[in-house]
Write a protein that holds these residues in place. Sequence first.
Motif, mmCIF file in Angstrom:
data_model
loop_
_atom_site.group_PDB
_atom_site.id
_atom_site.type_symbol
_atom_site.label_atom_id
_atom_site.label_comp_id
_atom_site.label_asym_id
_atom_site.label_seq_id
_atom_site.Cartn_x
_atom_site.Cartn_y
_atom_site.Cartn_z
ATOM 1 N N MET A 16 41.976 70.974 38.618
ATOM 2 C CA MET A 16 43.223 70.499 37.831
ATOM 3 C C MET A 16 42.638 69.968 36.662
ATOM 4 O O MET A 16 41.771 69.402 36.227
ATOM 5 C CB MET A 16 43.884 69.485 38.842
ATOM 6 N N LYS A 17 43.916 69.875 35.685
ATOM 7 C CA LYS A 17 43.601 69.350 34.531
ATOM 8 C C LYS A 17 43.583 67.775 34.453
ATOM 9 O O LYS A 17 44.223 67.269 35.118
ATOM 10 C CB LYS A 17 44.828 69.913 33.400
ATOM 11 N N SER A 18 42.518 67.336 33.720
ATOM 12 C CA SER A 18 42.447 65.726 33.500
ATOM 13 C C SER A 18 43.431 65.221 32.691
ATOM 14 O O SER A 18 43.747 65.580 31.742
ATOM 15 C CB SER A 18 41.047 65.558 33.367
ATOM 16 N N HIS A 19 43.890 63.989 33.045
ATOM 17 C CA HIS A 19 44.662 63.237 32.145
ATOM 18 C C HIS A 19 44.457 61.959 32.068
ATOM 19 O O HIS A 19 43.581 61.362 33.089
ATOM 20 C CB HIS A 19 46.459 63.361 32.770
ATOM 21 N N GLN A 20 44.866 61.101 31.022
ATOM 22 C CA GLN A 20 44.297 59.654 30.897
ATOM 23 C C GLN A 20 45.724 58.721 31.219
ATOM 24 O O GLN A 20 46.734 59.193 30.773
ATOM 25 C CB GLN A 20 44.150 59.485 29.326
ATOM 26 N N ILE A 21 45.574 57.863 32.211
ATOM 27 C CA ILE A 21 46.410 56.896 32.546
ATOM 28 C C ILE A 21 46.380 55.409 32.129
ATOM 29 O O ILE A 21 45.097 55.061 32.290
ATOM 30 C CB ILE A 21 46.684 56.927 33.868
ATOM 31 N N LEU A 22 46.905 54.836 31.440
ATOM 32 C CA LEU A 22 46.885 53.312 31.177
ATOM 33 C C LEU A 22 47.555 52.603 32.219
ATOM 34 O O LEU A 22 48.723 52.670 32.132
ATOM 35 C CB LEU A 22 47.144 53.154 29.955
ATOM 36 N N ILE A 23 47.067 51.542 32.788
ATOM 37 C CA ILE A 23 47.408 50.579 33.812
ATOM 38 C C ILE A 23 47.488 49.236 33.418
ATOM 39 O O ILE A 23 46.589 48.918 33.023
ATOM 40 C CB ILE A 23 47.220 50.867 35.224
ATOM 41 N N VAL A 24 48.677 48.729 33.197
ATOM 42 C CA VAL A 24 48.936 47.389 32.624
ATOM 43 C C VAL A 24 49.496 46.381 33.752
ATOM 44 O O VAL A 24 50.431 46.584 34.032
ATOM 45 C CB VAL A 24 49.816 47.328 31.370
ATOM 46 N N ASP A 25 48.869 45.201 33.959
ATOM 47 C CA ASP A 25 49.328 44.409 35.021
ATOM 48 C C ASP A 25 48.501 43.264 35.143
ATOM 49 O O ASP A 25 47.193 43.226 35.120
ATOM 50 C CB ASP A 25 49.209 45.129 36.682
ATOM 51 N N ILE A 53 45.147 41.190 39.018
ATOM 52 C CA ILE A 53 44.201 42.072 39.589
ATOM 53 C C ILE A 53 44.405 42.811 41.076
ATOM 54 O O ILE A 53 44.082 43.925 41.221
ATOM 55 C CB ILE A 53 42.757 41.092 39.825
ATOM 56 N N ASP A 54 45.178 42.252 41.880
ATOM 57 C CA ASP A 54 45.272 42.642 43.035
ATOM 58 C C ASP A 54 46.245 43.969 43.000
ATOM 59 O O ASP A 54 46.008 45.128 43.488
ATOM 60 C CB ASP A 54 46.054 41.821 44.212
ATOM 61 N N ASN A 55 47.283 43.748 41.883
ATOM 62 C CA ASN A 55 48.187 45.052 41.702
ATOM 63 C C ASN A 55 47.533 46.152 41.074
ATOM 64 O O ASN A 55 47.518 47.170 41.311
ATOM 65 C CB ASN A 55 49.385 44.551 40.975
ATOM 66 N N LEU A 56 46.692 45.775 40.155
ATOM 67 C CA LEU A 56 45.833 46.705 39.258
ATOM 68 C C LEU A 56 45.016 47.485 40.581
ATOM 69 O O LEU A 56 44.751 48.733 40.522
ATOM 70 C CB LEU A 56 44.878 46.088 38.394
ATOM 71 N N TYR A 72 42.642 53.713 32.484
ATOM 72 C CA TYR A 72 42.166 52.754 31.700
ATOM 73 C C TYR A 72 43.118 51.581 31.954
ATOM 74 O O TYR A 72 44.346 51.732 32.591
ATOM 75 C CB TYR A 72 42.636 52.957 29.904
ATOM 76 N N GLN A 73 42.663 50.183 31.959
ATOM 77 C CA GLN A 73 43.676 49.189 32.220
ATOM 78 C C GLN A 73 43.562 48.024 31.336
ATOM 79 O O GLN A 73 42.755 47.870 30.338
ATOM 80 C CB GLN A 73 43.032 48.774 33.539
ATOM 81 N N ALA A 74 44.626 47.140 31.250
ATOM 82 C CA ALA A 74 44.965 46.085 30.468
ATOM 83 C C ALA A 74 45.577 44.927 31.248
ATOM 84 O O ALA A 74 46.596 45.311 32.149
ATOM 85 C CB ALA A 74 45.388 46.464 29.139
ATOM 86 N N ASN A 75 45.340 43.457 31.117
ATOM 87 C CA ASN A 75 46.231 42.610 31.770
ATOM 88 C C ASN A 75 47.474 42.118 31.152
ATOM 89 O O ASN A 75 48.019 41.034 31.687
ATOM 90 C CB ASN A 75 45.274 41.397 31.959
ATOM 91 N N ASN A 76 47.741 42.649 30.082
ATOM 92 C CA ASN A 76 49.068 42.368 29.365
ATOM 93 C C ASN A 76 49.415 43.089 28.335
ATOM 94 O O ASN A 76 48.574 44.146 27.972
ATOM 95 C CB ASN A 76 49.146 40.988 28.925
ATOM 96 N N THR A 130 53.180 50.190 33.462
ATOM 97 C CA THR A 130 53.231 48.896 33.160
ATOM 98 C C THR A 130 53.904 47.872 34.288
ATOM 99 O O THR A 130 54.828 48.487 34.728
ATOM 100 C CB THR A 130 53.495 48.688 31.888
ATOM 101 N N ASP A 131 53.439 46.680 34.255
ATOM 102 C CA ASP A 131 54.352 45.938 35.112
ATOM 103 C C ASP A 131 55.240 45.215 34.083
ATOM 104 O O ASP A 131 55.234 45.422 32.944
ATOM 105 C CB ASP A 131 53.149 44.639 35.418
ATOM 106 N N TRP A 132 56.425 44.655 34.678
ATOM 107 C CA TRP A 132 57.551 44.132 33.988
ATOM 108 C C TRP A 132 57.140 42.732 33.504
ATOM 109 O O TRP A 132 56.871 42.216 32.306
ATOM 110 C CB TRP A 132 58.835 44.009 34.646
ATOM 111 N N GLU A 133 57.140 41.961 34.401
ATOM 112 C CA GLU A 133 56.687 40.515 34.168
ATOM 113 C C GLU A 133 54.929 39.939 34.030
ATOM 114 O O GLU A 133 54.270 39.962 34.959
ATOM 115 C CB GLU A 133 57.151 39.531 35.340
#
Length: 277
Positions: A1-10, A13-16, A33-37, A55-58
């Motif tokens: 399958m084709k590789s894609h890049q996903i950025l997760i923001v939360d 740490i547990d949700n991430l 990839y990840q970020a905390n805000n 991304t998380d809302w709050e």
Amino acid sequence: MKSHQILIVDDSIDNLKVIISIIKKHFPEHLIYQANNGKNALKVLQDIAPDIIITDWEMPEMNGIELANKVFSDPVTKNIPIIMTTGVMISPEDLKEALEAGAVDYIRKPINATELVARVNSAIELAESKKEIIKEKERKIVESAILTNHINHFLQKLNSVLENTENGTKEMEELKNKITGLMAKVSTTVKDDGWKAFSESFNTLHPTFEKSLIEKHNSLTPSEIKISILSRLGLSLKELAGLLHVTPESIRVSRSRLRKKLNLGQKQNLQAFLSTL
């Protein structure tokens, strides 16, 4: 399958960990990839172009809505699908606010694996669809530029025929001179207006490309910038030569010089590199 890049923001740490574990299980080929805000997410976006953002809302400093607004208002990132996650903002009004901010989907916490997988698949399909639309628009830009080039070549051939036509009466000679002069003006207009229209169309699709290219490689000449723009669209050596009204050998030399200025190795693909700018 084709590789894609996903950025997760939360900011949790547990949700991430939960989201990352689900994606790794069901989409092992994807890069995460990840970020905390939101602020840190924007920093990540300066270096990569993810296919989708979850991304998380709050969150502190910059929440998910603020992040979505920033992403959606930036010409470089506005086509990236955003999935909003929340355990608090779950009313119909909240959903409306998220969608108006630029999110394409919405997941309630705690995260359900089946739901997340379905949302990610839908977002990736949307991202691919948007990319295909951009490619189609690029193809139309190239076709228009090539058509302009064909018209110019036709005018040049017609002018050559006129130059080789024997002079007859004084009136015939005057008519010939008028036609030759008119064709020279038309040819110049086709060249100038053709490139202007092409450049405007290209900049509409890739509004930051030229600026980014010049900022990172400020020694490029106007001719090399043109070659970069056309190469970004994947034009062949022959097509480049025709559009810039030079010989293929001249393009070959110019492109070699351009690669050196861009610090590209022999095996690096010029179009692929330019597509990252």
